[in-house]
Design an enzyme around this catalytic site. Structure first.
Site, mmCIF file in Angstrom:
data_model
loop_
_atom_site.group_PDB
_atom_site.id
_atom_site.type_symbol
_atom_site.label_atom_id
_atom_site.label_comp_id
_atom_site.label_asym_id
_atom_site.label_seq_id
_atom_site.Cartn_x
_atom_site.Cartn_y
_atom_site.Cartn_z
ATOM 1 N N SER B 132 42.935 38.242 34.295
ATOM 2 C CA SER B 132 42.667 39.209 33.087
ATOM 3 C C SER B 132 41.559 38.497 32.236
ATOM 4 O O SER B 132 40.759 39.288 31.609
ATOM 5 C CB SER B 132 44.009 38.859 32.392
ATOM 6 O OG SER B 132 44.922 39.652 32.670
ATOM 7 N N THR B 158 40.561 43.686 47.433
ATOM 8 C CA THR B 158 41.130 44.940 48.310
ATOM 9 C C THR B 158 40.256 44.969 49.410
ATOM 10 O O THR B 158 38.799 45.227 49.397
ATOM 11 C CB THR B 158 41.315 46.125 47.457
ATOM 12 O OG1 THR B 158 42.024 45.833 46.254
ATOM 13 C CG2 THR B 158 41.950 47.246 48.140
ATOM 14 N N GLU B 365 43.441 46.144 38.316
ATOM 15 C CA GLU B 365 42.452 46.812 37.553
ATOM 16 C C GLU B 365 42.826 46.983 36.074
ATOM 17 O O GLU B 365 42.411 47.767 35.339
ATOM 18 C CB GLU B 365 41.989 48.384 38.133
ATOM 19 C CG GLU B 365 41.115 48.531 39.361
ATOM 20 C CD GLU B 365 40.497 49.541 39.350
ATOM 21 O OE1 GLU B 365 40.493 50.129 40.607
ATOM 22 O OE2 GLU B 365 39.930 50.061 38.615
#
Lengths: 258, 382
Positions: B132, B158, B365
């Protein structure tokens, strides 16, 4: 080579069919319209034929009310070069539709004409034959393979026959070919294709333009009926010998299969 | 004035993706979930249908489409499988830094090849010690002649194991904090780059998630996207655009959960009648609809605002959309499992997978908590 594909817009296969109050048609308000799945095979075969020949154009044609333009745009999004709409809001039957399609095929000088072997709405499986007859072209249907000769004057076709057999047919061109599932796997309308299709000018004719102003449908749908609802299944009870006796009785007396 | 209808092309796009999902994704979703196999074949088909890299501008031969188109695509894909959606959608995330911050020559060199074959791109921001708090990243880029020498580690990347190109966020001087961050376009086959194992995740199991390591990787200076110190801004501008489509994926997953549980409630009989007759079930379904419809509107609104140049508010509205969509999808999926009861807890039925899959949307995200920080900062800024 001008490749023509005749398509029809039909209700989506998952449509819950409801009959109108006057029983002369089905409620169309909530229907999602799609290209007849067999005609999707025909579009793909048209595109594949052009790719294999490395030349030619693919023109899709439909007859019907304003909404049927969407089917043409989808075909263009799949890759068709041209689209022709015979716009007719009134009652249509196979005769009138085929008359119009045949006129367009003549105007466009189509050398090979693909269409689905049948439409999944009324399942008449008649259009390919009507169009061929009106044009005086040879025709074949339930086709699962189509090879065009190098000089583009002949096509060799594979036709599905009973019990898995195949008929091999050689035909001169031009010809009308009704295609079956299994001939290919239709491509998706691509996103770039969708964007291109929105700008594509669609040629529009009326029946009048095609010299068919005096023609009307000859077959009129007069009485739609839903199939009878299936009765609920029966569950037999009692001990096994009783159930067997009852089952045999039902098969003989009610189902009349033994 | 106000018009919520999709254009003809947007409707055609939605219908096309819906068909793609029905034919290609739904029949295979359970298999990929079970095996964790990378859905390469489906990715290739999605690329062929033009559903990837839609953000490459028209002047480079791309589609030049914006956030709303990605919203439409992702909602439909999310209704099929969020793991496959993530695998397909991550190219947009990886390419945006180049499209937003790169020169024409860089877009030509790094982004345009994605139009001619189904290549994959990974967005490399998160690190083992910087999640974060992305601004505290510590992957180092040291200048050496015409090159940057890259050292450090990335986490949860990813498509990492399958990527052709990486957009890597790293720092030239950690003391400068976010002002020292740069963005580099890094070919994935450069010597010194190594990938960890495919992480064995709770949900979105077929999306390929890995740790990565950079050991003295020599990256040409011409691969610097934007200027030194602009990297963090580029990352944030990218996320402003991708969070809304990610939210839309959750809307799609929630929609699928609602449809499955609605149909099940009409069939499943207890106390002599379909359980859909009970208000306890009806209220759950009604609440699902409210949550899904409101989240979709937030996605459409955010996408529309960003596409129409209201970038200043883009971060705020995409945070609203993602916070709401991610959290509501988790609630909807949990209720869907509840409606199915014991059956819903098994892999025989599709809802437990949705529940596992959507959990990740509350995390990746930007967590739901980070979205709240973005929203609150916007509210309190003056």
């Amino acid at each position: 080579m001008t490749i023509i594909v005749l398509i029809k817009q039909v209700p989506d296969t998952e449509t819950k069919v409801r009959i109108t109050a006057d029983k002369k048609g089905i409620e169309t308000n909530d229907i999602k319209w799609v290209i007849n799945p067999y005609d999707e095979f025909a579009i793909e075969e048209g595109l594949k034929t052009k790719e294999r020949l490395k030349e030619g154009t693919v023109t899709v044609v439909t007859v019907g009310p304003a909404r049927t333009v969407e089917a043409l745009r989808t075909a263009v999004a799949m890759g068709a070069d041209n689209a022709i709409h015979v716009k007719e809001e009134g009652t249509l039957d196979t005769y009138l539709v085929s008359k119009a399609l045949a006129e367009v095929c003549k105007k466009e000088n189509g050398q090979i004409i693909f269409t689905g072997k049948q439409a999944i709405d009324d399942d008449q499986a008649a259009t390919f034959a009507y169009v061929a007859e009106l044009l005086d072209y040879p025709s074949a249907t339930v086709i699962v393979k189509c090879d065009i000769s190098a000089d583009k004057t002949k096509a060799t076709l594979e036709q599905e026959a009973d019990s898995g057999a195949k008929n091999i047919i050689e035909t001169s061109l031009p010809a009308v070919i009704g295609v079956n599932k299994g001939i290919n796997t239709p491509r998706y309308a691509s996103l770039p294709g969708i964007m291109k299709a929105k700008k594509k000018e669609i040629k529009t004719y009326t029946l009048n333009d095609l010299g068919l102003g005096a023609e009307t449908a000859r077959a009129i749908d007069s009485d739609y009926q839903l199939p009878p609802e299936r009765a609920a299944g029966k569950k037999l009870s009692g001990d096994i010998p009783t159930q067997v006796k009852e089952l045999v009785r039902l098969l003989r007396e009610e189902a009349k299969v033994i | 004035m106000l018009n919520f209808s999709l254009s003809d092309e947007q409707t055609a796009l939605r219908d096309m993706v819906r068909k793609f999902v029905q034919q290609e994704i739904i029949p295979n979703a359970a298999k990929y979930d079970e095996t964790g196999e990378f859905p390469r074949e489906i990715i290739n088909k999605a690329w062929e249908a033009g559903l990837m890299n839609i953000n490459i501008p028209e002047k480079f031969g791309g589609m030049g489409l914006g956030v709303l188109s990605d919203v439409i695509i992702n909602e439909e894909m999310g209704a099929g499988c969020l793991g496959i959606t993530t695998s397909i959608a991550v190219n947009t995330l990886g390419l945006y830094p180049i499209i937003l911050g790169g020169t024409d020559a860089q877009i030509e060199e790094f982004a345009v090849p994605f139009l001619s074959s189904p290549k994959l791109c990974s967005f490399c921001l998160t690190e083992p010690g910087a999640g974060s708090d992305a601004g505290s990243l510590s992957t180092m880029a040291t200048e050496e002649g015409d090159h940057f020498i890259l050292n450090g580690s990335k986490m949860w990347i990813t498509n990492a194991g399958h990527a052709d190109l990486l957009t890597v966020f790293c720092t030239t001087n950690k003391e400068l904090k976010t002002k020292g961050i740069i963005c580099l376009a890094v070919p994935a086959n450069l010597p010194g780059i190594s990938f960890g194992k495919h992480e064995n995740k709770l949900g979105q199991r077929c999306s390929d998630t890995r740790a990565m390591n950079f050991d003295n990787v020599k990256v040409p200076k011409k691969n610097l996207i934007g200027k030194i110190g602009e990297g963090f801004k580029i990352a944030m501008r990218t996320l402003d655009r991708t969070r809304t489509p990610i939210a839309a994926g959750a809307v799609g997953a929630a929609r699928a959960a609602m449809t499955y549980s609605k149909n099940y409630a009409k069939e499943r009989k207890q106390f002599g009648q379909p359980i859909a007759n009970f208000q306890a079930i009806q209220f759950m379904l009604a609440d699902m609809a409210v949550k899904i419809e409101s989240a979709r509107l937030l996605c459409y609104n955010s996408g529309w605002l960003i596409d129409n140049g209201q970038i200043e508010q883009g971060g705020y509205f995409s945070a609203l959309a993602k916070r709401h969509a991610a959290d509501m999808a988790m609630e909807v999926a949990t209720d869907a499992v509840q409606i199915y009861g014991g059956y819903g807890y098994t892999k025989e039925y599709p809802v437990e997978k949705i529940m596992r899959d959507v959990k990740l949307v509350q995390i990746y995200e930007g967590t739901s908590q980070i979205q709240r920080i973005v929203i609150a900062r916007h509210l309190l800024k003056d």
